[in-house]
Design an enzyme around this catalytic site. Structure first.
Site, mmCIF file in Angstrom:
data_model
loop_
_atom_site.group_PDB
_atom_site.id
_atom_site.type_symbol
_atom_site.label_atom_id
_atom_site.label_comp_id
_atom_site.label_asym_id
_atom_site.label_seq_id
_atom_site.Cartn_x
_atom_site.Cartn_y
_atom_site.Cartn_z
ATOM 1 N N GLU A 480 123.958 82.257 36.788
ATOM 2 C CA GLU A 480 123.216 83.013 37.793
ATOM 3 C C GLU A 480 123.476 82.474 39.192
ATOM 4 O OE1 GLU A 480 120.285 85.588 39.643
ATOM 5 O OE2 GLU A 480 121.751 85.696 38.023
ATOM 6 N N HIS A 503 137.808 71.769 29.059
ATOM 7 C CA HIS A 503 138.602 72.702 28.256
ATOM 8 C C HIS A 503 139.240 73.780 29.130
ATOM 9 C CE1 HIS A 503 137.289 70.944 24.478
ATOM 10 N NE2 HIS A 503 136.046 70.964 24.943
ATOM 11 N N LYS A 603 121.521 98.612 44.531
ATOM 12 C CA LYS A 603 120.376 98.013 43.859
ATOM 13 C C LYS A 603 120.284 98.463 42.408
ATOM 14 C CE LYS A 603 116.684 95.528 43.536
ATOM 15 N NZ LYS A 603 116.845 94.077 43.467
#
Length: 608
Positions: A480, A503, A603
């Site tokens: 996020e 990795h 939005k």
């Protein structure tokens, strides 16, 4: 997001002004309302469950005289939406209105009851009125009684006191919930939102965190959280009649970040019983003990809320969860078990891919849940069970308060399902509610560190790429954080599980690439340390966001350390969500991008 208004008018009745102000706050959502006034040395009030029309009917039958008064629109947090639980609450010669959550109300209630106090409501707010009245009876003046009461409160609040014995006085305070004072010509006003004061004055003073103020018809005296007299700037602002008002903030995103303590208090109240001992939801009617799998489907930030949900539901409720990106879900035609449930998450409730996923799940015979902010949306209408997040209107394109409101409701849902599946008992459920009740206060503490995040943002604002790392619950927060930075700063950013850095992604590490590590202390800290030292050894610019203990462990090894409060693991996603929101917001300010309407984004994505 309850609404507050206070009026000390010069020569016009207070009640109509209070009602008009409350109408301007209706967009915040509420389920009861009330007003109180003082006239000829007599304090009286009118309250009603339901909408303002019901209160207007009461006032039509029994008007309230007087030029001094307070009003409130309430969203239930403690106690059902009844007249008895509606504000203002009264005890003796004092009335009070309150937004927020008083965390120590049980302790205060027991103390006051032991001294003979009688409670008429199920609310946490009533303890404020009774505590203040108790101090008045012991000989304190109105100002000292209010100050003494405020000092005893733990939690979040915006407050306004009205006294029968002092009709020219309002005393107000804020911690974690916004409050403004309006100055007119021989009259003054108090509001939880400047929009409530729009027709009354354009001279506005925003109280700062921890402030309390003594307001008369001609002036105000403001004290900071330590009781020291302070001066707060009075602004002349252009107030229009729009609901969408930024207040003192430059952007809607900033306002919505700061609204989160109030929003989460509201969501918590909507999802819990009046005694705060039980989680309540329409999803209770599902036989969760018979559910074999929950599928969570969403897009964007809602998908990352689903990532947190997967962890909580599997850990807390021991329910297997599949997490799906909505735009991929129906096209791969996954088999869904008949005894399964699908939950879709969407702020708007109109996201096209998520709506299509809901319809696919219904066609497969699944029971469906819709976790939404807009309860009149298509998803809300078509889901079998609607789970409102109660965030209120979110104007900024980059989701902030809707994300944390989704997390609050998901956490509560996880504990409710755990109880229904027999994984936890009633005591564990009550304990979880108590822990979640601390979130508004904790977020207020993180919000007070805004300047620290602004300083870190200034140091990463010229980067071309930023990496976010986290382990456990911090992994979806790292995702996020990267998404927020991309959305509003246009800096390339990626989030990784810290253990995965070796990795492949470690190839991206150099002295020019900031690496934001979300690293609270706890059982995963040592593992994170090992990963981050590999990065530091390769000249990586590692900035630690963690609590004081975590920052101390890193010492001088990290490029930057930013300590936020140490919190319970259940609270951590909320605190770190505010941290990454601030970091993205202030980086965007440094770069001069359009924070509220970033390029190429909308939005609500209503097309595939």
């Amino acid at each position: 997001m309850c609404g507050i208004i206070g009026v000390l008018a010069k020569d016009r009745p207070a009640a109509p002004l209070l009602m008009d102000g409350l109408r301007r706050l209706e967009y915040r959502g509420y389920d009861s309302a009330g007003v109180a006034t003082v006239s000829a040395g007599f304090l009286d009030r009118r309250r009603a469950a339901g909408k303002l029309a019901a209160l207007a009917d009461v006032l039509g039958t029994a008007p309230l005289p007087g030029t001094s008064g307070i009003g409130h629109t309430r969203w239930a947090t403690h106690g059902c939406p009844t007249e008895a639980n509606a504000h203002p609450h009264r005890a003796g010669s004092v009335c009070v209105v309150h937004n927020g959550i008083i965390e120590n109300y049980r302790t205060l209630r027991e103390e006051l009851t032991s001294r003979g106090a009688h409670f008429e409501s199920d609310t946490d707010t009533e303890v404020i009125a009774i505590l203040c009245a108790d101090m008045l009876r012991r000989g304190l003046c109105e100002e000292d009684a209010a100050a003494g009461t405020i000092a005893r409160l733990e939690g979040t609040y915006a407050l306004c006191f009205l006294f029968e014995t002092a009709p020219d006085l309002l005393i107000c305070a804020r911690r974690g919930s916004p409050l403004v004072i309006g100055l007119g010509d021989g009259e003054t006003f108090v509001g939880s939102d400047a929009i409530a004061l729009a027709p009354l004055t354009n001279r506005i003073c925003y109280l700062e965190e921890g402030d309390w103020a003594v307001v008369s018809r001609t002036d105000m005296r403001v004290h900071d959280s330590h009781g020291n007299p302070v001066t707060r700037r009075v602004q002349v602002i252009a107030l229009d009649h729009l609901i969408a008002d930024k207040g003192q903030h430059r952007h809607f995103m900033a306002k919505e970040i700061h609204e989160q303590p109030t929003v989460l208090a509201r969501a918590l109240g909507a999802w819990t019983s009046s005694d705060r001992n039980r989680i309540t939801s329409d999803a209770e009617h599902i036989d969760w003990s018979a559910v074999s799998r929950l599928s969570i489907v969403a897009c964007g930030t809602a998908y990352l809320a689903g990532h947190v949900a997967k962890i909580w539901l599997e850990q807390i409720a021991r329910l297997p969860v599949e997490l799906e990106i909505a735009s991929e879900f129906r096209y791969r035609e996954p088999p869904l078990p008949r005894d399964g449930v699908t939950m879709v998450i969407s702020q708007s409730g109109e996201t096209a891919d998520t709506l299509a996923a809901l319809r696919y799940a219904k066609a497969q015979g699944q029971q469906t849940l819709g976790l939404v902010n807009v309860t009149t949306s298509t998803i809300a209408r078509e889901a079998d069970v609607v789970l409102p997040i109660h965030a209120g209107p979110e104007i900024g394109v980059a989701s902030t308060k809707a994300f944390t409101a989704q997390l609050m409701c998901i956490a509560l849902l996880a504990f409710m399902i755990a109880r229904k599946r027999g994984v936890i008992g009633p005591d564990a459920e009550t304990t979880a509610i108590d822990v979640l009740s601390t979130i508004p206060r904790i977020l207020s503490e993180v919000l007070a560190q805004e300047n620290d995040f602004a300083a870190l943002a200034a140091q990463i604002s010229d980067a071309t790429s930023v990496l976010f790392l986290g382990r456990g619950m911090m992994y979806p927060l790292a995702l996020e954080g990267a998404l927020k930075l991309k959305e509003i700063t246009y800096i390339h950013a990626e989030g990784y599980a810290a253990g995965e850095i070796k990795h492949g992604p470690i190839a991206l590490v150099d002295e020019h690439t900031p690496i934001i590590a979300l690293a609270p202390s706890g059982p995963l800290l040592e593992k994170s340390l090992s990963n981050l030292r590999e990065v530091i050894a390769r000249n990586g610019r590692v900035a630690i966001i963690g609590d004081a203990a975590a920052c101390q462990v890193f010492g001088n090894e990290a490029w930057h350390c930013l300590a936020i409060p140490h919190v319970d693991p259940l609270v951590a996603p909320f605190a770190y969500a505010v941290a990454i929101q601030f970091l993205a917001y202030h980086t965007a300010l440094c770069r001069g991008t359009d924070v509220d309407q970033p390029r190429n984004l909308a939005k609500s994505v209503t097309v595939e």
